[in-house]
Design a protein around this motif. Structure first.
Motif, mmCIF file in Angstrom:
data_model
loop_
_atom_site.group_PDB
_atom_site.id
_atom_site.type_symbol
_atom_site.label_atom_id
_atom_site.label_comp_id
_atom_site.label_asym_id
_atom_site.label_seq_id
_atom_site.Cartn_x
_atom_site.Cartn_y
_atom_site.Cartn_z
ATOM 1 N N LEU A 192 0.787 -1.198 0.003
ATOM 2 C CA LEU A 192 -0.128 0.195 0.018
ATOM 3 C C LEU A 192 0.901 1.225 0.007
ATOM 4 O O LEU A 192 0.980 1.925 1.011
ATOM 5 N N LYS A 242 0.669 4.304 -0.871
ATOM 6 C CA LYS A 242 0.026 5.589 -0.697
ATOM 7 C C LYS A 242 -0.039 5.891 0.789
ATOM 8 O O LYS A 242 -0.508 7.083 1.168
ATOM 9 N N TRP A 284 -5.471 3.122 6.344
ATOM 10 C CA TRP A 284 -6.013 2.624 4.946
ATOM 11 C C TRP A 284 -6.960 3.721 4.556
ATOM 12 O O TRP A 284 -6.929 4.265 3.352
ATOM 13 N N TYR A 303 -7.714 4.223 0.214
ATOM 14 C CA TYR A 303 -7.782 2.832 -0.225
ATOM 15 C C TYR A 303 -8.967 2.076 -0.389
ATOM 16 O O TYR A 303 -9.796 2.210 0.835
ATOM 17 N N SER A 304 -9.820 1.610 -1.025
ATOM 18 C CA SER A 304 -11.110 0.809 -0.860
ATOM 19 C C SER A 304 -10.674 -0.638 -0.099
ATOM 20 O O SER A 304 -9.569 -1.003 -0.003
ATOM 21 N N GLU A 312 -9.048 -3.097 -2.197
ATOM 22 C CA GLU A 312 -7.615 -2.964 -2.364
ATOM 23 C C GLU A 312 -7.137 -3.201 -1.142
ATOM 24 O O GLU A 312 -5.966 -3.993 -1.334
ATOM 25 N N VAL A 313 -7.584 -2.981 0.105
ATOM 26 C CA VAL A 313 -6.731 -3.411 1.433
ATOM 27 C C VAL A 313 -6.836 -5.008 1.379
ATOM 28 O O VAL A 313 -5.737 -5.556 1.982
#
Length: 526
Positions: A430, A432, A445, A450-451, A454-455
């Motif tokens: 991750l 970002k 998160w 992040y969705s 995505e996590v």
């Protein structure tokens, strides 16, 4: 019992003494042809053998006789002299006989006279010692008995006193091996068994047959391994035959695969299956999972993670069953273990081919093992496997559709790998994430945008060792059995979430395999 039990054993490689017509079996020989067929009389080119028969009828009295192929009469009784000539001896927990100079013991056979004279001398000295130094309390008791016996007509006693038992003291079995002043019968069971083997081997050196029941009994692992080595060396040098029984994984690991026969009782029928030379990979399978051939069923977890999951979840299943008075996996003769990764399917197939009912719990992210999994399935192994493309971690995490579930997985990883390592792995997946935020929190998160999907993908990748294949197994969160146990606990506690999923269905297969018809069709209630 309506029919007698008959067991016949054919013994070859006979010595000259055994072939003698007077003291051996010369008049009662059976021939063994080169094609394996038995002959009533040995023919030229066939091997001279003797056939022993054990018969047990309705009165349960065993009868040992010598018989010949093709004859159905009563045979010739197997006398003690001919039994000794065979050089057959057994070593079990009743080994103390061979530590004394008693009738039929190894020490008596090794000693050319002298035992009786020694015992007589000891008897006389012991008798004199007891007579000349009687404790007052013992003499008082003896006097009381004399008076009471006289009163009821038992006789008139002039000098009733304690003394040495002439029967016991006159017997050679009263002589016992001592180490210094300590009788060897006071030694540990393992030591007594080894000494008993040594004594009997000395007494029967000419092609004897050694039977050792539960060879591991009383022996530390290092002595067990050394004893197995010595017995194997003796057998290789054709100094007789060695037959041992064992429940010890150490003994199974120490032996060559082709030395092992698997003994099973199926519906009252005992079957003995030698490990055939043509079974490939048998040696590796027996060394890796020796407990498998000591059980009725085996569940092979592909690797450390799967083995840990099995250990944790089977414990819970057992607890459920004991609460309703049902037998546990151990009571049903089931074992499970780590199959060693890529070799797990091969080993499960070997166990199945050796007569052990096998199941395999395996992930589905390595196409390289597919052919071995299918070969195991074709051999009869029950297969429980995740969805195509999924590792075990991915299969577990794929069901988690909320932050709470993902955070719990991260929390479990931290307990095994530490927050710094887990955080570093998550940052790699991750990128970002803010350097100031804790990567193991849902807030970080969300802040990074992040969705949930995505996590979930990032946690899955990090749990499996990261997107970079280098050192993936070292970085993976749960590639240890204790970590696998943590995942097993998680699955069990979250069973309502997993029950209707593919993972739940595959674990239900494993449960039904272990407990068989003891399990109801619906096991959702617990």
């Amino acid at each position: 019992m309506t029919r007698p039990i008959e067991v016949r054993v054919l013994i070859g490689d006979l010595t000259k003494a055994l072939l003698d017509a007077e003291t051996g079996f010369g008049m009662w020989l059976t021939g063994l042809g080169g094609d394996g067929d038995l002959e009533h009389d040995p023919a030229p080119g066939s091997e001279d053998c003797v056939m022993l028969q054990l018969t047990v009828d309705a009165d349960l009295e065993p009868l040992w006789t010598v018989v010949r192929h093709g004859e159905y009469d009563d045979g010739m009784p197997l006398t003690s002299g001919r039994r000794r000539a065979l050089g057959l001896f057994r070593v079990d927990e009743r080994v103390d006989t061979h530590l004394r100079w008693g009738r039929g013991s190894a020490l008596a056979r090794l000693t050319d006279g002298g035992a009786d004279a020694a015992v007589i001398a000891v008897r006389r000295a012991s008798r004199d010692t007891v007579f000349n130094d009687v404790a007052p309390s013992l003499q008082s008791t003896a006097s009381q008995i004399a008076t009471a016996a006289g009163a009821i007509g038992g006789g008139r006693f002039i000098e009733l006193r304690p003394g040495w038992d002439p029967v016991a003291s006159a017997s050679p079995s009263a002589l016992l091996l001592h180490e210094g002043t300590i009788p060897l019968t006071h030694a540990g069971l393992g030591s007594r068994r080894l000494i008993g083997i040594a004594a009997q081997e000395l007494a029967t050196q000419d092609g004897n047959i050694l039977l050792v029941d539960e060879i591991e009994h009383g022996l530390e692992p290092h002595r067990l391994l050394h004893m197995l080595h010595e017995l194997r060396k003796r057998s290789d040098q054709r100094q007789g035959q060695v037959i041992i029984t064992t429940h010890s994984p150490i003994a199974v690991q120490a032996m060559a695969a082709t030395d092992i026969s698997v003994v099973r009782n199926v519906d009252g029928l005992t079957e003995i299956t030698p490990v055939p030379e043509e079974i490939n990979d048998a040696q590796g399978a027996l060394r890796a999972g020796p407990s498998a051939v000591l059980a009725r069923k085996v569940v092979v977890g592909e690797g450390a993670t799967e083995a840990g999951i099995l250990r944790a979840i089977i414990r819970h299943w057992d607890d459920e069953r004991t609460s309703t008075d049902k037998p546990t996996h151990a009571a049903l003769g089931v074992t499970f273990f780590n199959g060693g990764g890529a070799n797990a399917a091969i080993r499960a197939r070997v166990y199945q081919e050796l007569g052990v009912t096998a199941a395999l719990l395996v992930d589905h992210d390595d196409p390289g093992v597919d052919k071995h999994v299918e070969a195991a399935r074709a051999a009869g192994v029950r297969i429980a496997r995740w969805q195509s493309g999924n590792s075990t971690e991915a299969e577990i995490i794929s069901v988690l559709t909320d932050e709470a579930g993902l955070l719990k997985i991260v929390e479990l990883a931290v307990t095994h790998k530490g927050s710094q390592a887990v955080g570093s792995h998550l940052r790699a997946e991750l990128p970002k994430l803010s350097p100031q935020d804790d990567p193991c929190t849902a807030a970080a998160w969300t802040t990074a945008g992040y969705s949930l999907d995505e996590v979930c993908a990032a946690v899955t990748a990090a749990a499996g060792g990261g997107s970079n294949k280098k050192d993936r197994d070292k970085k993976a969160w749960f590639k240890r059995e204790d970590a696998g146990e943590t995942l097993g606990e998680f699955i069990y506690q979250q069973w309502d979430r997993y029950q209707s999923t593919h993972l739940g269905a595959e674990l239900t297969k494993v449960r039904r395999f272990i407990y068989s018809d003891e399990e109801p069709k619906d096991i959702s209630q617990r």
